[in-house]
Design an enzyme around this catalytic site. Structure first.
Site, short mmCIF file in Angstrom:
data_model
loop_
_atom_site.label_atom_id
_atom_site.label_comp_id
_atom_site.label_asym_id
_atom_site.label_seq_id
_atom_site.Cartn_x
_atom_site.Cartn_y
_atom_site.Cartn_z
N GLY A 8 -5.70 -4.70 -15.00
CA GLY A 8 -4.56 -3.79 -15.17
C GLY A 8 -3.39 -4.50 -15.83
CG ASP A 52 -13.08 2.21 -15.53
OD1 ASP A 52 -12.27 2.01 -14.60
OD2 ASP A 52 -13.78 3.24 -15.64
CE1 TYR A 141 1.75 2.36 -5.35
CE2 TYR A 141 3.71 2.45 -3.99
CZ TYR A 141 2.94 1.80 -4.94
OH TYR A 141 3.37 0.61 -5.48
CE LYS A 145 0.35 -0.77 -4.01
NZ LYS A 145 -0.48 -1.64 -4.87
CB ILE A 171 9.25 -4.44 -10.32
CG1 ILE A 171 8.52 -4.98 -9.08
CG2 ILE A 171 9.42 -5.55 -11.37
CD1 ILE A 171 7.15 -5.55 -9.37
C1 AKB Z 1 7.12 3.04 -6.68
O1 AKB Z 1 8.29 3.43 -6.74
O2 AKB Z 1 6.15 3.77 -6.45
C2 AKB Z 1 6.88 1.56 -6.87
C3 AKB Z 1 6.93 0.81 -5.57
C4 AKB Z 1 8.21 0.62 -4.87
O3 AKB Z 1 5.93 0.37 -5.10
N1 AKB Z 1 7.83 1.01 -7.77
#
Ligand code: AKB
Length: 316
Positions: A8, A52, A141, A145, A171
């Site tokens: 990636g 991929d 997300y 994580k 970031i």
């Molecule tokens: C997001 O905003 O989804 C990312 C993160 C804070 O992991 N930048």
């Protein structure tokens, strides 16, 4: 010399991490890969392969061919995009991680995978969120994580894979734009300030989130991967902190340098809910104690540097 694979590499972190790692370990020792063909950029001074990450065989073949020692898996759909298609986010985020873990196990590689402030949820302590605490993320997300953190620890304990990770704040960088994150506003604001002197913010004025400038983020990756394993009590994943601010605060910082800059709000309800579910600021004591983490950039220095780079890029 270490042989490193970046999975990636075409994204916000990967495009800069490739250059940074090549500077440290030698261009020929850092293999960049991405789904898209980035030969024209990442293939300029070192090896680049189209890959991929969901194709486990192709990943294993590259690891074997280049005799890779360490993998940096950066593949992820970010928080706001993830909410548009949770099934796809799970498939991509967990698929790439699963394949990276298995290949790392089979070929005896170390593995770095970023976690995020998004691994925390509304039931985590809001301020100075501790390293070890309640984690009940409410985004897909964050679920990926947090699951990834558990899987990383499992592969270390069960198979001895050298898995390591940091929980990245938002970031901020000036090379490649982020895409689909909740913290993206803190990058976009600089580009819009330079381009047109105003910005419409999708996140409410008073919501704090942790942020980090790219040079600190890159240094964190290397310092953690180079840390003495005997000193690591934690592995997946370390809180790291650098700065925490609201849209109002970053706007005020820009106004100091551009008095005519204006900001209004068109709050995105999805981003609002995500931002409000995340910590205001993290406690990074464990990273400081176990591998010497220390940020070098604050909001003021970063703002000067961001404006200088973006102005140069846009000839403004
Ligand atoms: C997001 O905003 O989804 C990312 C993160 C804070 O992991 N930048």
């Amino acid at each position: 010399m270490k042989k490193i694979l970046i999975v990636g590499a075409g994204g916000q972190i990967g495009s800069e991490l490739t250059v940074y790692l090549r500077g440290i370990y030698g261009a020929g020792n850092v293999v960049a890969t991405d789904m898209r063909d980035c030969t024209a950029t990442l293939g300029q001074d070192g090896p680049f392969e189209v890959l991929d990450a969901l194709n486990a065989e192709a990943l294993a073949s590259i690891v074997s061919r280049y005799q890779i020692d360490a993998i940096f898996n950066l593949v992820a759909l970010l928080s706001a995009t993830g909410e548009k298609n949770p099934q796809l986010a799970w498939k991509i985020n967990m698929g790439a991680l699963n394949n990276s873990l298995e290949v790392a196990r089979q070929y005896n590689c170390a593995l770095f995978t970023p976690s995020s402030i998004g691994a925390f949820g509304p039931t985590s302590p809001k301020d100075k969120t501790p390293q070890d605490t309640v984690m009940q993320p409410t985004t897909i997300y964050g679920v990926c994580k947090y699951t990834g953190e558990m899987l990383g620890n499992y592969y270390h304990q069960r198979f001895g894979v050298d898995t390591r990770s940091v929980r990245f704040p938002g970031i901020i960088s000036n090379v490649t734009l982020p895409g689909g994150g909740t913290t993206d506003y803190a990058v976009e604001i600089y580009y819009e300030a330079v381009k047109q002197g105003r910005f419409t913010c999708p996140v409410p004025a008073d919501v704090y989130m942790d942020m980090i400038y790219m040079p600190d983020a890159l240094r964190a990756c290397v310092e953690l991967m180079e840390a003495d394993p005997a000193k690591l009590i934690h592995r997946n994943s370390f809180n790291i902190a650098s700065m925490s601010f609201t849209p109002e605060i970053i706007c005020a910082e820009l106004k100091k340098r551009m008095p005519d800059f204006t900001m209004d709000y068109d709050v995105d309800p999805v981003k609002k809910a995500i931002a409000e579910s995340w910590p205001n600021s993290l406690d990074d004591t464990c990273a400081r104690e176990e591998w010497g983490w220390k940020p070098e950039w604050d909001l003021s220095r970063m703002t000067d540097d961001m404006l200088e780079h973006i102005r140069r890029k846009m000839n403004k």
